[in-house]
Design a protein around this motif. Sequence first.
Motif, mmCIF file in Angstrom:
data_model
loop_
_atom_site.group_PDB
_atom_site.id
_atom_site.type_symbol
_atom_site.label_atom_id
_atom_site.label_comp_id
_atom_site.label_asym_id
_atom_site.label_seq_id
_atom_site.Cartn_x
_atom_site.Cartn_y
_atom_site.Cartn_z
ATOM 1 N N GLY A 24 1.098 -1.007 -0.230
ATOM 2 C CA GLY A 24 -0.027 -0.315 0.180
ATOM 3 C C GLY A 24 0.763 1.307 0.184
ATOM 4 N N LYS A 25 2.159 1.251 -0.297
ATOM 5 C CA LYS A 25 3.182 2.290 -0.409
ATOM 6 C C LYS A 25 4.209 2.666 -1.349
ATOM 7 N N LEU A 26 3.912 3.470 -1.840
ATOM 8 C CA LEU A 26 5.389 3.949 -2.852
ATOM 9 C C LEU A 26 7.023 3.957 -2.281
ATOM 10 N N THR A 27 7.647 3.342 -3.126
ATOM 11 C CA THR A 27 9.203 3.493 -2.721
ATOM 12 C C THR A 27 9.351 3.598 -4.202
ATOM 13 N N SER A 28 10.349 4.583 -3.760
ATOM 14 C CA SER A 28 11.572 4.311 -5.015
ATOM 15 C C SER A 28 12.764 3.999 -4.893
ATOM 16 N N LEU A 29 13.122 3.772 -5.389
ATOM 17 C CA LEU A 29 14.791 2.941 -6.152
ATOM 18 C C LEU A 29 15.447 4.438 -6.366
ATOM 19 N N LEU A 30 16.788 5.025 -5.756
ATOM 20 C CA LEU A 30 17.339 5.874 -6.554
ATOM 21 C C LEU A 30 18.958 5.480 -5.961
ATOM 22 N N GLY A 31 19.700 5.514 -6.621
ATOM 23 C CA GLY A 31 21.056 5.698 -7.071
ATOM 24 C C GLY A 31 21.827 6.140 -7.817
ATOM 25 N N GLU A 76 -1.548 -5.954 -7.884
ATOM 26 C CA GLU A 76 -0.775 -5.801 -6.457
ATOM 27 C C GLU A 76 -0.317 -4.563 -6.109
ATOM 28 N N VAL A 77 0.621 -4.938 -6.866
ATOM 29 C CA VAL A 77 1.395 -4.460 -7.388
ATOM 30 C C VAL A 77 1.798 -3.944 -8.993
ATOM 31 N N LEU A 78 2.591 -2.354 -8.413
ATOM 32 C CA LEU A 78 3.193 -1.382 -9.740
ATOM 33 C C LEU A 78 4.052 -1.115 -9.334
ATOM 34 N N LEU A 79 5.124 -1.495 -10.832
ATOM 35 C CA LEU A 79 6.763 -1.745 -11.132
ATOM 36 C C LEU A 79 6.268 0.185 -11.928
ATOM 37 N N THR A 92 0.418 -1.563 -4.241
ATOM 38 C CA THR A 92 2.345 -1.292 -3.967
ATOM 39 C C THR A 92 2.610 -0.409 -4.975
ATOM 40 N N PHE A 93 2.760 0.144 -4.860
ATOM 41 C CA PHE A 93 3.905 0.540 -5.969
ATOM 42 C C PHE A 93 5.787 0.897 -5.535
ATOM 43 N N ILE A 94 6.589 0.530 -6.377
ATOM 44 C CA ILE A 94 6.761 -0.191 -6.828
ATOM 45 C C ILE A 94 8.137 1.231 -8.437
ATOM 46 N N PHE A 95 8.968 2.235 -7.426
ATOM 47 C CA PHE A 95 9.412 3.702 -8.395
ATOM 48 C C PHE A 95 11.235 3.808 -8.581
#
Length: 264
Positions: free
Chosen positions: A43-50, A164-167, A197-200
Amino acid sequence: MTAAIARETTPASEPMVAVRGVTKIYPGGVHALDDISVDFPRGKLTSLLGPSGCGKTTLLKIIAGLLPLTSGEVLIDGRTVTGPGPERAFVFQDFALMPWATVIRNVAFGLELRGVAKAEREEVARRYIRQVGLAGFEEKFPHELSGGMRQRVGLARALSVNAEVLLMDEPFSAVDEQTRRKFQEDLLDLVARERKTFIFVTHSIEEAVYVSDRIVLLSRRPSSVAEVIEPAISRAGDPDAIRRDPVYLDTVDAIWQSLKHYLD
């Protein structure tokens, strides 16, 4: 980092996506990911950053089941990923639309592949076309749309399959700055409304801090998790106020200080 910028906390429930000891070595010996373990709360948005080339998209594609890992495991709601699955949907950086198909056909295509009847899938598609602000464009073709509109079609397609998961792989990088800011605001509304659940993946520190409940900082390749940050920012009220919030500004600066030594 300042006290107002929360570091990683213990999740209150089982994560929707769990990455456990994932390593990826490409043929030829390129070591992209090294023993990555990280949770993505439901249910949250998590970003991948680097830093550029650190393996953000590689990790996203492994979670999607589009790319095999060398070692480790990815779990979706407790089940091991062995390939693509209906619980995950991917929003590509380059839109990946079918040029010969109308907007409504593009949005409904995932449901068509699942064998959903035409009337039902078009009803669902029309709902999400309205939701992303494209009502009235159902019968247009991709070449008749702006870049921002094509990206909205890609987002509507991902939402229509009710995954359920959006990439999301840098979904706003191909649009102008004004459109990008509007997309960021729309994304906050979408996360609150859909509770998925978002992975951004993003290259932008400012974008990551603006949209994210959680930010996973990856190191230079071979990439590992350098830090996990949970921005202590209120997103209620005026979305423009977020960019003026001292916590937002401090978080952006703190992340820059963490990342810039990888650029030397």
